[in-house]
Design an enzyme around this catalytic site. Sequence first.
Site, short mmCIF file in Angstrom:
data_model
loop_
_atom_site.label_atom_id
_atom_site.label_comp_id
_atom_site.label_asym_id
_atom_site.label_seq_id
_atom_site.Cartn_x
_atom_site.Cartn_y
_atom_site.Cartn_z
N LYS A 1 -15.29 7.67 8.17
CA LYS A 1 -16.17 8.70 7.62
C LYS A 1 -17.51 8.72 8.33
O LYS A 1 -18.09 7.66 8.58
CB LYS A 1 -16.38 8.45 6.11
CG LYS A 1 -15.07 8.31 5.39
CD LYS A 1 -15.22 7.88 3.95
CE LYS A 1 -13.90 7.30 3.46
NZ LYS A 1 -13.93 5.85 3.28
N TYR B 1 -19.47 0.91 5.40
CA TYR B 1 -18.95 -0.33 4.81
C TYR B 1 -19.33 -1.55 5.65
O TYR B 1 -19.19 -2.68 5.23
CB TYR B 1 -17.42 -0.27 4.63
CG TYR B 1 -16.94 0.89 3.78
CD1 TYR B 1 -17.80 1.55 2.91
CD2 TYR B 1 -15.61 1.32 3.83
CE1 TYR B 1 -17.37 2.62 2.15
CE2 TYR B 1 -15.17 2.38 3.06
CZ TYR B 1 -16.06 3.04 2.22
OH TYR B 1 -15.62 4.10 1.46
N ASP C 1 -8.23 3.00 4.98
CA ASP C 1 -9.40 3.84 4.75
C ASP C 1 -10.66 3.04 5.06
O ASP C 1 -10.98 2.08 4.36
CB ASP C 1 -9.43 4.31 3.29
CG ASP C 1 -10.57 5.28 3.05
OD1 ASP C 1 -10.45 6.43 3.50
OD2 ASP C 1 -11.59 4.88 2.46
N HIS D 1 -19.51 11.56 4.65
CA HIS D 1 -19.28 10.61 3.58
C HIS D 1 -19.82 11.21 2.28
O HIS D 1 -19.19 11.13 1.24
CB HIS D 1 -19.96 9.30 3.90
CG HIS D 1 -19.30 8.15 3.27
ND1 HIS D 1 -18.99 7.01 3.91
CD2 HIS D 1 -18.87 7.99 2.02
CE1 HIS D 1 -18.42 6.18 3.07
NE2 HIS D 1 -18.32 6.77 1.92
P1 NDP Z 1 -10.73 0.34 -6.55
O1 NDP Z 1 -10.62 1.26 -7.71
O2 NDP Z 1 -9.71 0.37 -5.50
O3 NDP Z 1 -10.88 -1.14 -7.16
C1 NDP Z 1 -11.12 -2.24 -6.36
C2 NDP Z 1 -11.34 -3.45 -7.28
O4 NDP Z 1 -10.14 -3.72 -8.00
C3 NDP Z 1 -11.66 -4.70 -6.52
O5 NDP Z 1 -12.56 -5.48 -7.32
C4 NDP Z 1 -10.31 -5.41 -6.40
O6 NDP Z 1 -10.49 -6.81 -6.28
C5 NDP Z 1 -9.66 -5.04 -7.72
N1 NDP Z 1 -8.20 -4.92 -7.65
C6 NDP Z 1 -7.46 -4.30 -6.70
N2 NDP Z 1 -6.15 -4.33 -7.01
C7 NDP Z 1 -6.05 -4.98 -8.19
C8 NDP Z 1 -4.95 -5.33 -9.01
N3 NDP Z 1 -3.71 -5.00 -8.68
N4 NDP Z 1 -5.20 -6.03 -10.14
C9 NDP Z 1 -6.47 -6.36 -10.49
N5 NDP Z 1 -7.56 -6.05 -9.75
C10 NDP Z 1 -7.35 -5.36 -8.60
O7 NDP Z 1 -12.21 0.53 -5.96
P2 NDP Z 1 -12.99 1.09 -4.72
O8 NDP Z 1 -14.24 1.64 -5.28
O9 NDP Z 1 -13.04 0.07 -3.68
O10 NDP Z 1 -12.16 2.34 -4.18
C11 NDP Z 1 -11.07 2.22 -3.28
C12 NDP Z 1 -11.42 2.69 -1.88
O11 NDP Z 1 -11.80 4.06 -1.88
C13 NDP Z 1 -12.63 2.00 -1.26
O12 NDP Z 1 -12.37 0.67 -0.89
C14 NDP Z 1 -12.94 2.94 -0.13
O13 NDP Z 1 -12.04 2.76 0.94
C15 NDP Z 1 -12.74 4.29 -0.83
N6 NDP Z 1 -14.01 4.79 -1.41
C16 NDP Z 1 -14.58 5.93 -0.85
C17 NDP Z 1 -15.77 6.41 -1.32
C18 NDP Z 1 -16.38 7.62 -0.69
O14 NDP Z 1 -17.56 7.94 -0.96
N7 NDP Z 1 -15.64 8.37 0.12
C19 NDP Z 1 -16.51 5.77 -2.44
C20 NDP Z 1 -15.80 4.64 -3.01
C21 NDP Z 1 -14.61 4.19 -2.49
P3 NDP Z 1 -9.76 -7.69 -5.15
O15 NDP Z 1 -10.17 -7.13 -3.81
O16 NDP Z 1 -10.31 -9.05 -5.40
O17 NDP Z 1 -8.28 -7.57 -5.41
#
Ligand code: NDP
Length: 314
Positions: free
Chosen positions: A80, A55, A50, A113
């Site tokens: 997006k 980004y 995604d 988006h």
């Molecule tokens: P998430 O809910 O996926 O959380 C990401 C965070 O959790 C990061 O800090 C990551 O750190 C940590 N993390 C991931 N896996 C674990 C684990 N197993 N244990 C502990 N910590 C963990 O957040 P996002 O807001 O990034 O949402 C996911 C995706 O959704 C985005 O990356 C994007 O692609 C999409 N998105 C779309 C939006 C839109 O407007 N359409 C808005 C927001 C997000 P680390 O990387 O260090 O593991």
Amino acid sequence: MTITTNLPIHFTLNTGAKIPVVGLGTWKSEPGEVRQAVAYAIRDGYRHIDAALIYQNEEEVGQGIRDSGVPREELFITSKLWNTHHANAAEGLQKTLDALGTDYLDLYASLVHWPVRLVANETSELLPVNPDGSRSVDRSWDQAETWRQMEDLLRTGKVKAIGVANWSIPYLEELKKTWKVTPAVNQVELHPFLPQHALRRYCDELGILLQAYSPLGSTGAPLMADSEIAAIATKNGVAPATILISYHVNKGAVALPKSVNPKRISSNKKVIRLSSEDITALDSLAAKGWAKRINTPLWGHDLGFDDWYGPGAK
Ligand code: NDP
């Protein structure tokens, strides 16, 4: 993809295409780390990435995709249309295709988006502001026009499916009056604290697949610390992240966890079957008064979500 029971590995879009139930999120995945993360994830079994223009890392995401060595046609890649490209979707798409280094997207989501058109100016190409500091929003913009352009993009073959993101029911109702193509997905913030039950029912009826963003609560994965979620995880002998990701797949929505950490990337693709008792418990967390929307960018625009301005998710 590790699926521990007979859960599906793919859902089917209203186009007939298959979409992997878990995709790797790439928001806030920094340019110095996202290339390796994407390559690792794909080698580890992910087939769904995604991405998004905003980004500002699509070039590295594309490099990671190529580094993986997995053929493009085996992958499902989403991007997006950013808000400053609502009036010229073809240009926004081309920027993304060039950055990712691919000829087509499996899904171009998002009318985008966000359903808010921003007008680029000298302050920024992506997040422009007015002289008074407010967002440079074009309130007169008709979102139906952007969708018409998205429909045109389908005919070019450069996108295989089109969808929306951050669209509430009132916005979808308005768009429905003129759309010729029903959006394939609606990518929204979704987790036990923002279950969006009404939006889910609405999208289900129209055949629009929900994609769950911020499934772990976004940066720092704060939802993993919740005691009820932790208890359900302990009962099932898995990590809280597995519960939060599995919750969506069990309910028929795609989960998009982001990570740049190889160990977490690997563990996030594990999905388990949840009992109806566990799903009911997760579904009702928000109703206990703990509803929380994490992503609330100040567009200066009423986006029509009942929960946008505070607790009370439906
Ligand atoms: P998430 O809910 O996926 O959380 C990401 C965070 O959790 C990061 O800090 C990551 O750190 C940590 N993390 C991931 N896996 C674990 C684990 N197993 N244990 C502990 N910590 C963990 O957040 P996002 O807001 O990034 O949402 C996911 C995706 O959704 C985005 O990356 C994007 O692609 C999409 N998105 C779309 C939006 C839109 O407007 N359409 C808005 C927001 C997000 P680390 O990387 O260090 O593991």
